[in-house]
Motif scaffolding. Structure first.
Motif, mmCIF file in Angstrom:
data_model
loop_
_atom_site.group_PDB
_atom_site.id
_atom_site.type_symbol
_atom_site.label_atom_id
_atom_site.label_comp_id
_atom_site.label_asym_id
_atom_site.label_seq_id
_atom_site.Cartn_x
_atom_site.Cartn_y
_atom_site.Cartn_z
ATOM 1 N N LYS A 59 5.391 -0.583 -13.024
ATOM 2 C CA LYS A 59 4.901 -1.509 -11.985
ATOM 3 C C LYS A 59 3.431 -1.824 -12.202
ATOM 4 O O LYS A 59 2.676 -0.983 -12.681
ATOM 5 N N VAL A 60 3.055 -3.031 -11.798
ATOM 6 C CA VAL A 60 1.634 -3.383 -11.751
ATOM 7 C C VAL A 60 1.184 -3.106 -10.325
ATOM 8 O O VAL A 60 1.737 -3.659 -9.376
ATOM 9 N N CYS A 61 0.226 -2.182 -10.168
ATOM 10 C CA CYS A 61 -0.092 -1.702 -8.820
ATOM 11 C C CYS A 61 -1.497 -2.096 -8.413
ATOM 12 O O CYS A 61 -2.417 -2.033 -9.222
ATOM 13 N N GLU A 62 -1.683 -2.470 -7.154
ATOM 14 C CA GLU A 62 -3.033 -2.667 -6.614
ATOM 15 C C GLU A 62 -3.698 -1.299 -6.542
ATOM 16 O O GLU A 62 -4.760 -1.083 -7.072
ATOM 17 N N VAL A 63 -3.051 -0.410 -5.811
ATOM 18 C CA VAL A 63 -3.392 1.004 -5.883
ATOM 19 C C VAL A 63 -2.178 1.639 -6.541
ATOM 20 O O VAL A 63 -1.143 1.007 -6.686
ATOM 21 N N LEU A 64 -2.311 2.883 -6.922
ATOM 22 C CA LEU A 64 -1.191 3.432 -7.693
ATOM 23 C C LEU A 64 -0.026 3.859 -6.810
ATOM 24 O O LEU A 64 0.238 5.030 -6.596
ATOM 25 N N SER A 65 0.704 2.858 -6.336
ATOM 26 C CA SER A 65 1.840 3.162 -5.475
ATOM 27 C C SER A 65 2.947 3.871 -6.249
ATOM 28 O O SER A 65 3.836 4.476 -5.657
ATOM 29 N N ALA A 66 2.868 3.801 -7.591
ATOM 30 C CA ALA A 66 3.896 4.467 -8.395
ATOM 31 C C ALA A 66 3.582 5.946 -8.617
ATOM 32 O O ALA A 66 4.369 6.658 -9.218
ATOM 33 N N LEU A 67 2.446 6.399 -8.099
ATOM 34 C CA LEU A 67 2.021 7.765 -8.414
ATOM 35 C C LEU A 67 3.030 8.870 -8.114
ATOM 36 O O LEU A 67 3.169 9.792 -8.909
ATOM 37 N N PRO A 68 3.727 8.801 -6.972
ATOM 38 C CA PRO A 68 4.637 9.924 -6.689
ATOM 39 C C PRO A 68 5.690 10.099 -7.772
ATOM 40 O O PRO A 68 6.260 11.170 -7.921
#
Ligand SMILES: NC(=O)c1ccc[n+]([C@@H]2O[C@H](COP(=O)([O-])OP(=O)(O)OC[C@H]3O[C@@H](n4cnc5c(N)ncnc54)[C@H](OP(=O)(O)O)[C@@H]3O)[C@@H](O)[C@H]2O)c1
Length: 307
Positions: A59-68
């Motif tokens: 994903k391209v994230c504004e903030v790292l929403s993919a972190l979990p």
């Protein structure tokens, strides 16, 4: 919660913050090595998109929403941003305990990310000893290089594993040594350019410049590198200082003062360190050492006024 088995076996799910030359290179080659891209964040969205394209997913994230979802987060922002990014990641509260967070600075230690330990992350630094002038997509820039790591043991386990997958060699640095590790790389690489620049400038006075001058020095320099590899230091040292030949050094100082005064200090500073190496060999007498010391420590512009 992240489990231990996640960090030393494939597939790692990885995210990258800071999608520039190094970040995009990691993005591509971690995917090629079997990692699973889950997210990319950068100051500009277009950079994060370029990284996702290089990785073939994520994903391209504004903030790292993919972190979990990530087992590994690589921070590849400029050095000055690493601590702030670490704090930002900590405040998101989105990291799963056990996530490994590595930054790639050559000079900074893992403790710049210490705030992330509070949430249960394992922190480290992993520095690829390579020059990334642009994102490397068409070849693996990690192949055959050394990557130096330090930090929490679980972070180093993963760092070592991914280093091997990329065809690089992993070395562990003791805590508190990264400054000198990076300084050594600067001396061996950047200062080699400086050294050659000084020598080429002297050859320009002799009427040799550009390619000709380099062709004159290249076999000498390569031969010297070979000698260092075969014989080590200080045995590889040759030349007037190693022979205790103060008259020749005085001649050099005199001509430099007359023809390239800006390079006299450069010659003397390196000469002083060369004399230290020579003293370690115990092959020249005290009188020669003193004469050389006096010539090299002279702060006057000209070496010609010495007897
Ligand atoms: N270049 C090398 O040869 C080399 C070698 C070994 C290690 N390193 C290390 O690798 C790291 C990255 O170096 P680099 O040469 O790849 O730098 P770079 O090309 O300047 O890339 C850094 C990227 O970070 C992004 N960025 C800046 N501030 C940010 C922030 N606050 N949050 C998120 N993204 C941010 C920038 O974003 P945008 O593009 O989105 O504006 C830029 O693309 C550094 O720690 C450096 O010491 C570099």
């Amino acid at each position: 919660m992240a489990e231990d088995h996640r960090i030393d076996s494939l597939p790692w799910r990885y995210a990258i913050v800071g999608c520039g030359r190094v970040g995009i290179s990691w993005a591509r080659h971690l995917a090629v090595a079997g990692g699973v891209p889950v997210g990319f964040a950068s100051r500009r969205r277009t950079s994060a998109r370029t990284a996702a394209e290089a990785a073939g997913g994520g994903k391209v994230c504004e903030v790292l929403s993919a972190l979990p979802e990530a087992d590994l987060v690589l921070i590849t922002t400029p050095d000055g941003q690493i601590e702030a990014v670490g704090r930002e990641l900590a405040t998101t509260g989105a990291l799963a305990p056990g996530t490994v967070i590595l930054h790639c600075s050559g000079a900074l230690e893992a403790d710049r990310l210490a705030v992330l330990r509070e949430g249960g992350a394992h922190i480290g630094s992993l520095h690829p000893l390579q020059s990334f002038a642009a994102p490397a997509l068409d070849h693996n820039p990690f192949e055959g290089i050394v990557m130096a790591g330090e930090g929490d043991p679980p972070a180093l386990t993963l760092a070592e594993s991914l280093t091997g997958r990329l065809g690089a060699r992993f070395i562990r640095l003791p805590a508190g040594t990264k400054g000198l590790y990076h300084a050594a790389a600067v001396v061996a690489s950047n200062y080699l350019v400086t050294l050659m620049g000084g020598a080429l400038e002297m050859l320009a006075v002799c009427g040799l410049s550009g390619r000709d001058a380099f062709a004159v020095l290249e076999p000498l320099t390569r031969g010297t590198l070979d000698n260092i590899g075969r014989l080590g230091i200080p045995k590889a040292l040759t030349g007037p200082i190693a022979r205790g030949d103060a008259a020749t050094v005085e001649h050099h100082c005199r001509d430099l003062a007359a023809q390239r005064p800006a390079l006299l200090r450069f010659y003397r500073v390196l000469g002083e360190y060369t004399l230290d190496l020579t003293k370690g060999r115990g092959e020249i007498d005290t009188k020669a050492i003193e004469a050389l010391q006096s010539l090299l420590a002279d702060t006057r512009e000209s070496g010609s006024n010495r007897g």
